[in-house]
Design a protein around this motif. Structure first.
Motif, PDB file in Angstrom:
ATOM      1  N   ARG A 127     -77.300   3.203 -41.186  1.00 55.99           N
ATOM      2  CA  ARG A 127     -76.238   4.045 -41.810  1.00 55.99           C
ATOM      3  C   ARG A 127     -74.761   3.361 -42.173  1.00 55.99           C
ATOM      4  N   ALA A 128     -74.819   2.119 -41.640  1.00 56.79           N
ATOM      5  CA  ALA A 128     -73.580   1.383 -42.228  1.00 56.79           C
ATOM      6  C   ALA A 128     -74.017   0.925 -43.548  1.00 56.79           C
ATOM      7  N   MET A 129     -75.298   0.712 -43.563  1.00 54.65           N
ATOM      8  CA  MET A 129     -75.833   0.005 -45.054  1.00 54.65           C
ATOM      9  C   MET A 129     -76.177   0.945 -46.298  1.00 54.65           C
ATOM     10  N   ALA A 130     -75.929   2.402 -45.859  1.00 51.37           N
ATOM     11  CA  ALA A 130     -76.254   3.406 -46.752  1.00 51.37           C
ATOM     12  C   ALA A 130     -75.310   3.177 -48.088  1.00 51.37           C
ATOM     13  N   GLU A 131     -74.289   2.521 -47.916  1.00 53.08           N
ATOM     14  CA  GLU A 131     -73.262   2.284 -48.978  1.00 53.08           C
ATOM     15  C   GLU A 131     -72.815   0.934 -48.828  1.00 53.08           C
ATOM     16  N   GLU A 132     -72.542   0.222 -50.076  1.00 52.88           N
ATOM     17  CA  GLU A 132     -72.069  -1.150 -49.972  1.00 52.88           C
ATOM     18  C   GLU A 132     -70.689  -1.029 -49.428  1.00 52.88           C
ATOM     19  N   ARG A 133     -70.452  -1.749 -48.373  1.00 57.39           N
ATOM     20  CA  ARG A 133     -69.276  -2.000 -47.599  1.00 57.39           C
ATOM     21  C   ARG A 133     -68.664  -3.192 -47.927  1.00 57.39           C
ATOM     22  N   ARG A 134     -67.185  -3.212 -47.983  1.00 54.93           N
ATOM     23  CA  ARG A 134     -66.605  -4.376 -47.987  1.00 54.93           C
ATOM     24  C   ARG A 134     -66.642  -5.408 -46.502  1.00 54.93           C
ATOM     25  N   LEU A 135     -67.061  -4.744 -45.578  1.00 57.21           N
ATOM     26  CA  LEU A 135     -66.880  -5.386 -44.317  1.00 57.21           C
ATOM     27  C   LEU A 135     -67.792  -4.459 -43.382  1.00 57.21           C
ATOM     28  N   TYR A 136     -68.495  -5.091 -42.813  1.00 51.33           N
ATOM     29  CA  TYR A 136     -69.363  -4.398 -41.466  1.00 51.33           C
ATOM     30  C   TYR A 136     -68.966  -4.832 -40.180  1.00 51.33           C
ATOM     31  N   LEU A 137     -68.755  -4.013 -39.391  1.00 48.60           N
ATOM     32  CA  LEU A 137     -68.327  -4.367 -38.039  1.00 48.60           C
ATOM     33  C   LEU A 137     -69.423  -3.852 -37.151  1.00 48.60           C
TER      34      LEU A 137
END
Lengths: 354, 240
Positions: free
Chosen positions: B148-158
């Motif tokens: 789910r966190a990877m579903a979009e490109e994020r600038r930061l992953y926690l």
């Protein structure tokens, strides 16, 4: 086409699909299949309560918001039509103006309640809605110059929607084609359209966010959704749908009063219908409202018949329990049993089996 | 060292009457994996939750991509480009796997190549795409949570303890996916108790104790020094 009409939300159980189809066809052809003033009146009430209960399900079942102000919105729609019909005179314009202004008033009130109180914890929100709804009911009964007080308001609707207007000289399939029949179909199609719109809403991305909020509002915020915005919007949409149900009720009854639209008893009935049918399913509203309104209207008759039958064969004691005066006791037992055997409602149970 | 994408300066946070964070200073470099290590209860999860605004920092500042996010509401922080994977697998069990994923992609539909990549990393998600997330196994739920966190490109992953309580085979899948994410140049702040996973993924590392960062440096440095590991994580440290 049909799947699109129901927004892809199929019943997912053959038995459920069959029951829903029976209810839909029963309501669509009620004046022909069950002719008679009382049965058609019952069918119209079922249609209206399906919308009212479905709109409540949008809040309770999908967004997880407990509100006790739903009858207030229902009443606003009904009084909107009544007041417009009195002040503008009978006519379709009065019905439209009354319905639209009722819906707008309901939306504004829902927005105010939502913005002021949806940030607080669920239990406080429920208490606030209870207080606002009670205050509104008292206001309506006190402002008797405007609202008719406890006596309510009688008014005239367009002749085209009354029994006085005949459209065909000869009965059609044994039913007189008059304004009352047209009125029934206004209620039926009006309810159907609002129900389909509600179904569309809960199956949209917006509806998914509501379900996510119901499950865990912190998680939903953590993936970027403003919970207050979604909760407030759900409250407004639900209030508008309830208000439209109220308007249909006012068009059908040609009377509004605190007891028929604003009372807390109706609020409890709505809650029971949602729970019996199945929360968070929409179709539960159809089943809950149908069972409940039928029981309210026909349980007494059924019990009377059963009592007579048992008396005639000489069964002791049991007829006393089936005395029609005790119908509320049996209605209560019916609810306890249904909640016991269908904790997730009729729809939840049938879907699990399917 | 690359510029930090996230910088916490002297962050204090309380939960009820407990002072959990007591002046956290932490820098998360862009395009690298930063491990946040430490014993249980030292404030690692609280640090992540405070960055997300789920707990409020009552002192100090949190700057993300040159923007002060200390007082921003949680949704605004998420929309600024932070993907958060909570420890408790923050999935929505009443929704299907597909609905969970679509919900996570708040800015629009998930790109097809991204979805292919996610399916390649976590094959069970493709198999159970239309199933309710509540019916998945623990490991699959964790996969969904990260996906789910990877579903979009994020600038930061926690990411908070992604391997906690999982079977070794699933831990390997999880580590593989995170390594993949790292290869794409993602910035990640990862809380991890499993030291071998931490050693495998981490570029830099910060160790917490008693609500503050007590050591920071290169992961390789910590991994190569058993005495340091023992001192930082095996025993209680004197604060400060």
């Amino acid at each position: 086409m049909l799947i699109r009409l129901i927004s892809g939300d199929t019943p997912r159980s053959p038995i459920l699909a069959a029951i829903l189809l029976i209810i839909l066809l029963g309501l669509a052809f009620a004046p022909f299949v069950f002719p008679g003033t009382r049965s058609v009146d019952t069918a119209a009430r079922i249609c209206i309560f399906i919308v009212l209960v479905a709109s409540y399900d949008l809040m309770l079942g999908y967004a997880g918001i407990v509100s006790f102000a739903h009858t207030m919105f229902f009443g606003i729609g009904a009084y909107g039509v009544a007041l417009a019909s009195i002040h503008m005179g009978r006519g379709f314009d009065a019905l439209v103006v009354g319905s639209v202004s009722g819906a707008i008033a309901a939306a504004v009130l829902a927005l105010v309640i939502g913005l002021f109180s949806l940030r607080v914890r669920a239990i406080f929100f429920a208490m606030i809605t209870l207080a606002v709804a009670s205050a509104f009911a008292v206001l309506v009964s006190q402002l008797s110059n405007l609202t008719g007080g406890e006596d309510g308001l009688n008014y005239q609707i367009p002749r085209a929607l009354t029994a006085a207007q005949r459209y065909l000289e000869e009965p059609f399939f044994g039913v007189r084609v008059n304004g009352k029949l047209v009125n029934y179909y206004v209620v039926f199609f009006g309810s159907l359209i609002v129900f389909l719109i509600l179904l569309r809403i809960v199956n949209s991305p917006f509806g998914r966010v509501l379900q996510a909020i119901r499950e865990n509002d912190f998680r939903t915020e953590a993936i970027g959704y403003r919970v207050v915005y979604y909760r407030t919007t759900a409250t407004i949409l639900s209030a508008v749908a309830a208000s439209l149900a109220g308007s249909l009720f006012a068009i059908w009854l040609r009377y509004v009063g605190p007891d028929t639209t604003l009372s807390f008893d109706i609020m409890i009935d709505i809650l029971l219908m949602v729970v019996i049918g199945g929360m968070g399913t929409m179709y539960g509203a159809m089943i809950g409202a149908t069972i409940f309104v039928l029981a309210q209207n026909y349980l007494q008759n059924l019990m009377g018949a059963a009592e007579e039958a048992l008396q005639s064969v000489g069964v002791p004691l049991l007829p006393l329990f089936l005395n029609p005066d005790r119908w509320l006791l049996w209605l209560g037992i019916l609810f306890v049993l249904s909640v016991y055997f269908f904790p997730t409602g009729v729809v939840g149970r049938l879907r699990r089996r399917g | 060292m690359p510029d930090p994408i996230l910088r916490l300066s002297g962050v204090f946070a309380n939960i009820a009457q407990y002072h959990i964070l007591q002046g956290v200073d932490l820098e998360v470099p862009a395009g690298a994996v930063t491990m946040l290590l430490g014993r249980n209860g030292v404030g690692k999860t609280t640090t992540l939750r405070t960055v997300m605004g789920l707990w409020r920092a009552h002192r100090g500042s949190i700057v993300f991509a040159d923007r002060d996010i200390t007082a921003l509401p949680t949704p605004a922080i998420a929309r600024a480009g932070i993907g958060y994977v909570p420890e408790t697998m923050g999935i929505f069990s009443d929704l299907t796997v597909e609905e969970n994923m679509r919900l996570a992609a708040a800015s629009g539909p998930i790109a097809a190549d991204r979805l292919d990549w996610i399916f390649a990393a976590f094959p069970p998600l493709k198999t159970f795409w239309k199933k309710e997330a509540g019916t998945l196994s623990g490991g699959q739920k964790q996969m969904l949570s990260i996906a789910r966190a990877m579903a979009e490109e994020r600038r930061l992953y926690l990411i908070d303890e992604p391997t906690k309580g999982l079977a070794p085979a699933i831990i390997a899948t999880m580590a593989g996916a995170l390594r993949d994410l790292k290869k794409q140049g993602a910035s990640i702040l990862l809380v991890e108790q499993n030291f071998s996973v931490a050693r495998l993924l981490g570029d830099s590392c910060a160790v917490m104790d008693d609500g503050r960062i007590v050591w920071s440096g290169a992961m390789a440095e910590l991994a190569g020094d058993a005495a340091l590991q023992e001192r930082l994580m095996g025993l209680s440290l004197e604060a400060g």
